[in-house]
Design a protein around this motif. Structure first.
Motif, mmCIF file in Angstrom:
data_model
loop_
_atom_site.group_PDB
_atom_site.id
_atom_site.type_symbol
_atom_site.label_atom_id
_atom_site.label_comp_id
_atom_site.label_asym_id
_atom_site.label_seq_id
_atom_site.Cartn_x
_atom_site.Cartn_y
_atom_site.Cartn_z
ATOM 1 N N UNK A 154 0.658 -0.992 -0.338
ATOM 2 C CA UNK A 154 -0.306 -0.260 0.038
ATOM 3 C C UNK A 154 0.762 1.092 -0.044
ATOM 4 N N UNK A 155 1.193 1.771 -1.095
ATOM 5 C CA UNK A 155 2.062 3.278 -1.230
ATOM 6 C C UNK A 155 2.151 3.923 -0.557
ATOM 7 N N UNK A 156 0.492 4.451 -0.756
ATOM 8 C CA UNK A 156 -0.017 5.186 0.154
ATOM 9 C C UNK A 156 0.869 5.844 1.849
ATOM 10 N N UNK A 157 0.307 4.499 2.103
ATOM 11 C CA UNK A 157 1.030 4.288 3.487
ATOM 12 C C UNK A 157 2.737 5.308 4.142
ATOM 13 N N UNK A 158 3.314 5.389 3.181
ATOM 14 C CA UNK A 158 5.051 5.856 3.116
ATOM 15 C C UNK A 158 4.879 7.134 1.830
ATOM 16 N N UNK A 159 3.944 7.465 1.456
ATOM 17 C CA UNK A 159 3.487 8.815 0.489
ATOM 18 C C UNK A 159 2.913 9.955 1.502
ATOM 19 N N UNK A 160 2.238 9.714 2.050
ATOM 20 C CA UNK A 160 1.267 10.773 2.049
ATOM 21 C C UNK A 160 1.491 11.976 3.542
ATOM 22 N N UNK A 189 8.750 -0.510 15.466
ATOM 23 C CA UNK A 189 9.817 -1.131 14.279
ATOM 24 C C UNK A 189 8.266 -0.276 13.051
ATOM 25 N N UNK A 190 7.597 -0.790 13.438
ATOM 26 C CA UNK A 190 6.015 -0.626 12.336
ATOM 27 C C UNK A 190 6.856 1.074 11.604
ATOM 28 N N UNK A 191 6.355 1.583 12.601
ATOM 29 C CA UNK A 191 6.506 2.993 12.116
ATOM 30 C C UNK A 191 8.502 3.890 11.391
ATOM 31 N N UNK A 192 9.002 3.082 12.334
ATOM 32 C CA UNK A 192 10.274 3.033 11.764
ATOM 33 C C UNK A 192 10.955 3.084 10.143
ATOM 34 N N UNK A 193 9.926 1.507 9.738
ATOM 35 C CA UNK A 193 10.010 1.941 8.346
ATOM 36 C C UNK A 193 8.953 2.679 7.688
ATOM 37 N N UNK A 194 7.877 2.967 8.131
ATOM 38 C CA UNK A 194 7.341 3.707 7.173
ATOM 39 C C UNK A 194 7.545 5.700 7.329
ATOM 40 N N UNK A 195 8.568 5.909 8.088
ATOM 41 C CA UNK A 195 8.911 6.721 7.924
ATOM 42 C C UNK A 195 10.264 7.263 7.315
ATOM 43 N N UNK A 196 10.721 5.853 7.573
ATOM 44 C CA UNK A 196 12.544 5.677 6.799
ATOM 45 C C UNK A 196 12.059 6.151 4.990
ATOM 46 N N UNK A 228 12.717 8.753 2.630
ATOM 47 C CA UNK A 228 13.490 8.454 1.617
ATOM 48 C C UNK A 228 13.185 7.918 0.435
ATOM 49 N N UNK A 229 11.698 8.094 0.365
ATOM 50 C CA UNK A 229 10.801 8.252 -1.404
ATOM 51 C C UNK A 229 10.553 9.434 -1.803
ATOM 52 N N UNK A 230 10.498 10.654 -0.615
ATOM 53 C CA UNK A 230 10.626 12.269 -1.172
ATOM 54 C C UNK A 230 11.658 12.837 -1.549
ATOM 55 N N UNK A 271 6.179 18.417 4.007
ATOM 56 C CA UNK A 271 5.213 17.508 2.757
ATOM 57 C C UNK A 271 6.277 17.035 2.250
ATOM 58 N N UNK A 272 5.642 15.492 1.949
ATOM 59 C CA UNK A 272 5.463 14.633 0.958
ATOM 60 C C UNK A 272 5.353 14.867 -0.247
ATOM 61 N N UNK A 273 5.965 14.247 -0.850
ATOM 62 C CA UNK A 273 6.031 14.420 -2.529
ATOM 63 C C UNK A 273 6.781 15.715 -2.840
ATOM 64 N N UNK A 274 6.375 16.090 -4.558
ATOM 65 C CA UNK A 274 7.460 16.725 -5.066
ATOM 66 C C UNK A 274 7.199 18.856 -4.821
#
Length: 401
Positions: free
Chosen positions: A71-77, A112-119, A123-125, A187-190
């Motif tokens: 679910x990419x939205x979990x780490x992109x919003x 651990x879950x939140x660490x991964x999703x924040x990371x 990284x994507x941003x 703010x995530x995204x470009x």
């Protein structure tokens, strides 16, 4: 755009992103390492229970990585990114509220879950926002992990004299909340952080010729690195405290963080002159030597040397592995490496548990042997020298610690 304006925009991305890395990874994931000995001495936590808590955190990291892929939205919003920041701080604050191991395990799982999703979100941003910036700028974002590790070690060292394990968790939760407030501004995204003009076109992975054998070797090596390195990441401080003054353990953890801080930048520069796989192989062997050093030669100087070697290699190896995957041109290489590494570090404490009855030295020896074994598959990694550049290679967008 004027250079001064570009610098200001870059700082508005780099500073909160580095703070997020320090909060989620440096403190959220790794503060448990220097606190573990205090919990054993003062809260009655057994070595086996300590391994269980570590395993819970690593399982959470694997769950977070899989969730981000499914679910990419979990780490992109931005909204969910801030939710994970809140969860991370809350999981740290929950630790001193109880002495129940199941509650501790649940808190470490959420951490651990939140660490991964924040990371992954960060990284994507920065991959999108800093793609047309020099490689070392993004490297300093990942250096935030080392800064957070050093900060957690300093906090534990400053509180050790109180002989209050709960206070260390409160201090770490407070530091995480401050860093989280800084990270909150990103703010995530470009669209809101960086213009899109001037970005370099990306060659579709479907046009590349996969190096399947080399990538399989890379995945195996990275899995073994995850399995071996996490044993030191969990028990290094406990071993040093067994054989040296208590203050030295937390001091060494500070050195681990300080050594990790510039490592992504330095390794990126090394690969401009030497094959990535060769540097990764040397880094793995060096890490293995550093892990076993305090086990075979107890003492202050070996502990300090081990901390510097461990800190100077573990974050750099991640950068090298993801760069090698990119050079091998295998589709979704970073995602595959993430799962392999996460699975390895999930099994690490479990594999170390039988050795803990003989002391932490035996566990560290097992971890060092595993990391040394991880160097062997890198001999099978082959790619054209023309691809051996990290200036535009992706950073570890999902293959985190």
């Amino acid at each position: 755009m004027k250079p001064s304006r570009i610098i200001r925009r870059t700082h508005r991305i780099v500073l909160p992103a580095a703070a997020a890395m320090a909060m989620a990874m440096g403190i959220g994931r790794f503060c448990f390492t220097p606190i573990l000995p205090m919990m054993q001495e003062q809260a009655g936590l057994s070595p086996a229970e300590g391994a269980q808590l570590a395993t819970g955190n690593y399982a959470g990291y694997l769950i977070g990585a899989v969730l981000a892929l499914a679910c990419p939205a979990a780490a992109s919003t931005s909204a969910l990114y801030r939710t994970w920041i809140t969860v991370q701080v809350a999981s740290l604050a929950a630790m001193p509220l109880t002495t129940a191991v199941p509650v501790w395990a649940a808190a470490r799982l959420l951490s651990g879950i939140s660490s991964a999703l924040v990371f992954i979100a960060i990284a994507g941003s920065i991959a999108a926002c800093l793609s047309n910036r020099p490689q070392h700028i993004a490297g300093w974002v990942y250096g935030g992990i080392g800064g957070g590790i050093a900060l957690s070690g300093a906090l534990v060292l400053s509180v050790e004299s109180l002989e209050n394990w709960a206070a260390t968790w409160w201090f770490c939760a407070g530091a995480a909340s401050v860093l989280g407030a800084l990270a909150w501004t990103l703010h995530l995204g470009t669209s809101s952080t960086e213009p899109q003009q001037g970005r370099h076109p990306v060659r579709p992975e479907s046009q590349a010729t996969p190096r399947r054998t080399g990538f399989a070797a890379l995945v195996l090596s990275y899995f073994l690195e995850g399995l071996g390195y996490i044993i030191a990441g969990t028990f290094l401080v406990a071993l040093i405290r067994e054989t040296s003054p208590a203050w030295l353990g937390s001091s060494v953890w500070i050195l681990v963080g300080l050594a990790a801080l510039p490592s992504s930048v330095l390794y990126g520069r090394f690969t401009q002159s030497y094959p990535t796989a060769s540097i990764m192989r040397l880094a793995l062997l060096l890490q293995a030597a550093g892990m076993v050093l305090p086990a075979v030669a107890p003492g202050a100087w070996s502990a300090i040397t081990a901390g510097l070697i461990f800190g100077g290699t573990f974050q750099g190896i991640t950068t090298l592995a993801v760069a090698a995957g990119s050079q091998l041109q295998v589709p979704r290489s970073a995602a595959t490496l993430t799962i392999a590494f996460s699975a390895g570090q999930l099994l690490g404490p479990v594999a170390a548990a039988p050795f803990l009855s003989h002391g932490y030295a035996a566990a560290l020896g097992c971890g060092a042997a595993t990391v040394a074994l991880a160097a062997i598959p890198t001999l099978l990694i082959r790619y054209k020298q023309s691809h051996n550049r990290m200036n535009r290679a992706p950073h570890p967008s999902t293959a985190g610690k």
